[in-house]
Design a protein around this motif. Structure first.
Motif, PDB file in Angstrom:
ATOM      1  N   ARG A 132      31.284  35.588  35.849  1.00  0.00           N
ATOM      2  CA  ARG A 132      30.212  34.742  36.384  1.00  0.00           C
ATOM      3  C   ARG A 132      29.994  33.499  35.531  1.00  0.00           C
ATOM      4  N   GLU A 133      30.272  33.626  34.226  1.00  0.00           N
ATOM      5  CA  GLU A 133      30.110  32.491  33.311  1.00  0.00           C
ATOM      6  C   GLU A 133      31.356  31.611  33.266  1.00  0.00           C
ATOM      7  N   SER A 170      53.044  40.833  31.981  1.00  0.00           N
ATOM      8  CA  SER A 170      52.616  40.464  33.330  1.00  0.00           C
ATOM      9  C   SER A 170      51.277  39.759  33.298  1.00  0.00           C
ATOM     10  N   ARG A 171      51.072  38.948  32.264  1.00  0.00           N
ATOM     11  CA  ARG A 171      49.796  38.246  32.114  1.00  0.00           C
ATOM     12  C   ARG A 171      49.474  37.474  33.395  1.00  0.00           C
ATOM     13  N   LEU A 172      48.220  37.296  33.631  1.00  0.00           N
ATOM     14  CA  LEU A 172      47.778  36.765  34.908  1.00  0.00           C
ATOM     15  C   LEU A 172      47.788  35.246  34.941  1.00  0.00           C
ATOM     16  N   TYR A 173      48.523  34.717  35.917  1.00  0.00           N
ATOM     17  CA  TYR A 173      48.594  33.274  36.115  1.00  0.00           C
ATOM     18  C   TYR A 173      47.537  32.845  37.134  1.00  0.00           C
ATOM     19  N   GLY A 174      47.215  31.574  37.106  1.00  0.00           N
ATOM     20  CA  GLY A 174      46.332  31.023  38.128  1.00  0.00           C
ATOM     21  C   GLY A 174      44.899  31.497  38.021  1.00  0.00           C
ATOM     22  N   GLU A 180      37.803  29.222  40.503  1.00  0.00           N
ATOM     23  CA  GLU A 180      37.260  28.109  41.290  1.00  0.00           C
ATOM     24  C   GLU A 180      36.997  28.507  42.733  1.00  0.00           C
ATOM     25  N   ARG A 181      37.755  29.481  43.263  1.00  0.00           N
ATOM     26  CA  ARG A 181      37.572  29.916  44.648  1.00  0.00           C
ATOM     27  C   ARG A 181      36.577  31.073  44.767  1.00  0.00           C
ATOM     28  N   GLY A 182      35.998  31.489  43.631  1.00  0.00           N
ATOM     29  CA  GLY A 182      35.006  32.539  43.661  1.00  0.00           C
ATOM     30  C   GLY A 182      35.556  33.936  43.865  1.00  0.00           C
TER      31      GLY A 182
END
Length: 233
Positions: A132-133, A170-174, A180-182
């Motif tokens: 949320r932050e 398998s670190r998370l991309y994007g 930004e898209r909630g």
């Protein structure tokens, strides 16, 4: 007396240097997550040092730490390359995690002390708070601690180590795009749902929740990579 003074000065310098390399590593992780540093790019320690306004030494130390995490790889006489992970790699890592984590969650639900499970609630709530932050580094750190702490309740150290390594690869991309898209907060809230099911002793439902969570995360990241393009994985 002079020797003691010299030793105290050296300790102070080393501590300061360690803190600086930690800060640089933190900034580099943020740049990797945001896509500012892109997979396949090669960066030299002096070049990054100029970018951060520090000497090359803390940058080199920070990059070596990231190399141990699998985020970059050394390139002889050039610096460090941001590691690339293909969709096939991510699918295979996700499959391995599901094979390990889903049944382990069921076993832990059936056997773990409920007090030890409840001790993880602040971490699950921290994941949601960080989301949320929009604190992406904090989110990933809390997520890692929650998942590995749950698995540690199985008593199998090698299992925890294996999943920790899979998470690094398998670190998370994007993550920025998801934020930004909630979409990050709903994913974060699944951790609290999982913990509640485990506390209720419903092993089957906990396994199903874990499987859904891992699949949900993987699909979100795949969608994010498609939308941001190959340059910003």
């Amino acid at each position: 007396m002079a020797e003691r003074t010299r030793q105290r000065t050296l300790i102070t310098t080393l501590t300061s240097q360690e803190r600086l390399s930690d800060r640089v590593a933190h900034a580099l992780r943020a740049a990797l997550i945001s896509g500012e540093l892109r997979p396949g790019e090669v960066h030299s320690a002096p070049g990054l040092a100029a970018r951060f306004g520090v000497s090359a030494t803390p940058v080199r130390e920070a990059m070596l730490e990231l190399a141990r995490e699998g985020l970059v790889e050394p390139v002889r006489n050039k610096g460090f390359r941001i590691t690339e992970v293909s969709e096939r790699d991510l699918d295979q890592y996700a499959e391995l995690r599901a094979l390990i984590e889903v049944p382990t969650i069921g076993a832990v639900t059936a056997s773990a002390d409920r007090r030890r499970l409840e001790e993880l609630r602040p971490v699950a709530e921290e994941i949601v708070t960080r989301a949320r932050e929009h604190d992406l580094i904090g989110y990933l750190d809390a997520d890692r601690r929650f998942h590995l702490s749950l698995l540690a309740l199985s008593g199998n150290d090698r299992l925890v180590e294996t999943v920790g390594d899979l998470r690094k690869h398998s670190r998370l991309y994007g993550l920025t795009a998801l934020d930004e898209r909630g979409l990050l907060v709903p994913s974060a809230e699944e951790h609290i749902e999982l913990l509640d099911l485990m506390l209720a002793g419903d092993a089957a439902a906990a396994e199903a929740c874990m499987a859904r969570h891992l699949g949900h995360v993987r699909s979100l990241w795949a969608r994010s990579r498609q939308e941001t393009g190959p340059g910003r994985r």
